[in-house]
Design a protein around this motif. Sequence first.
Motif, PDB file in Angstrom:
ATOM      1  N   SER A 153     -23.461 -15.528  17.149  1.00 43.38           N
ATOM      2  CA  SER A 153     -23.234 -16.623  16.213  1.00 43.38           C
ATOM      3  C   SER A 153     -23.056 -16.037  14.814  1.00 43.38           C
ATOM      4  O   SER A 153     -23.822 -15.150  14.400  1.00 43.38           O
ATOM      5  N   ILE A 202     -19.291 -21.749  10.722  1.00 40.72           N
ATOM      6  CA  ILE A 202     -20.217 -21.354  11.779  1.00 40.72           C
ATOM      7  C   ILE A 202     -19.392 -21.143  13.030  1.00 40.72           C
ATOM      8  O   ILE A 202     -18.666 -22.043  13.460  1.00 40.72           O
ATOM      9  N   ARG A 203     -19.495 -19.961  13.609  1.00 38.77           N
ATOM     10  CA  ARG A 203     -18.677 -19.628  14.772  1.00 38.77           C
ATOM     11  C   ARG A 203     -19.550 -18.957  15.825  1.00 38.77           C
ATOM     12  O   ARG A 203     -20.273 -18.010  15.529  1.00 38.77           O
ATOM     13  N   THR A 204     -19.494 -19.478  17.048  1.00 36.11           N
ATOM     14  CA  THR A 204     -20.238 -18.922  18.169  1.00 36.11           C
ATOM     15  C   THR A 204     -19.261 -18.470  19.241  1.00 36.11           C
ATOM     16  O   THR A 204     -18.315 -19.198  19.565  1.00 36.11           O
ATOM     17  N   ARG A 223     -22.836 -12.781  23.432  1.00 36.97           N
ATOM     18  CA  ARG A 223     -23.171 -14.073  22.824  1.00 36.97           C
ATOM     19  C   ARG A 223     -23.568 -13.833  21.372  1.00 36.97           C
ATOM     20  O   ARG A 223     -24.594 -13.212  21.090  1.00 36.97           O
ATOM     21  N   HIS A 268     -24.015 -25.911  18.827  1.00 33.86           N
ATOM     22  CA  HIS A 268     -23.245 -24.834  19.443  1.00 33.86           C
ATOM     23  C   HIS A 268     -23.955 -24.322  20.699  1.00 33.86           C
ATOM     24  O   HIS A 268     -23.327 -24.086  21.732  1.00 33.86           O
ATOM     25  N   VAL A 292     -25.847 -25.277  14.540  1.00 33.84           N
ATOM     26  CA  VAL A 292     -26.092 -24.109  15.384  1.00 33.84           C
ATOM     27  C   VAL A 292     -26.698 -24.548  16.708  1.00 33.84           C
ATOM     28  O   VAL A 292     -26.347 -24.043  17.778  1.00 33.84           O
ATOM     29  N   GLU A 348     -15.255 -19.905  22.492  1.00 35.14           N
ATOM     30  CA  GLU A 348     -15.786 -20.017  21.139  1.00 35.14           C
ATOM     31  C   GLU A 348     -15.954 -21.468  20.734  1.00 35.14           C
ATOM     32  O   GLU A 348     -15.351 -22.369  21.321  1.00 35.14           O
TER      33      GLU A 348
END
Length: 299
Positions: free
Chosen positions: A260, A274-276, A258, A106, A103, A79
């Motif tokens: 986001s 914001i988390r991927t 995958r 990421h 983004v 992550e």
Amino acid sequence: MAQIDTFYPTMFETSFDQVLQQGDTRLLPVVTRADFTGKRKSFNLVNDSEATTITTRKGDTPDGEFDGSKYWLFQSAREKVTTFDEFDKSLLGTIVLPTSDEVRSHAMAFNRAIDDVIISAFDATRYIGEDGTTTDSFLSGQSIGANYVETGSPASAGLTIGKLRRAKYLMDVAEVPDMDRYIVVGSQQIQDLLRTTEITSADYNVIRALVDGTIDTFLGFKFIRSERLAIGTVSGTADIRSCFAFHKSGIKFSMAERKSYMDILPARRHALQIRTTMLLGAVRTENEKVVRIYCDETP
């Protein structure tokens, strides 16, 4: 790394630039995709066998057992998280909150992670057997030492024509297919080869590396440059880079889930997060399809 408040006084720039970094994945196109759902997946190999001579007319048909093996591909989660304060949009003044840029950052980080997972699989211990609990280490015979020379006394060196010829030989004797052979090296190894008369001569290589300053294919290997290959101490010698020659089918790679997310966090004073996330995994399919080449980068 600069904090977000570093940008508060700025009134001249209206966007954020990305620092120099590898933004693409260079190895994903040259390995075999094997995406799946779950933590691990097994793959079967049919071992080689020989035909026997029939010596008896109308004799009994002999029995024959299936001879195969199994190896396992494991996935693990990764992550990347970025959080903005709820007032950043206002305090940044004329600067647009860099959510889209982040983004993109990421995405580039995960592209590099893909390459890192593949690179690790080249010589990592893999798991084989019915239950996936038996370890299978990288074969020492598939390594070419930093001091390898074709003739004469061993001498530590960078990437040489002799090492490339040895890698080709190891693949040839193992009957690795001629097509889809690759080699991943660093910038120093490219420089090593550009200094070599053979590879910069049109008599040896139609690419003519001196003309365009690059090396594309030599001795059947398609060259890929990566600065993410490990460098360390090997057999007491420092500054040794691990480069790898491999066949496309020699590595199976998987990725899944995958995603986001962009969420407001009430418990964090309504900060924007914001988390991927992604599941990634890679495994060496057969030891003979990968050759590790140690290259000395001593200054």
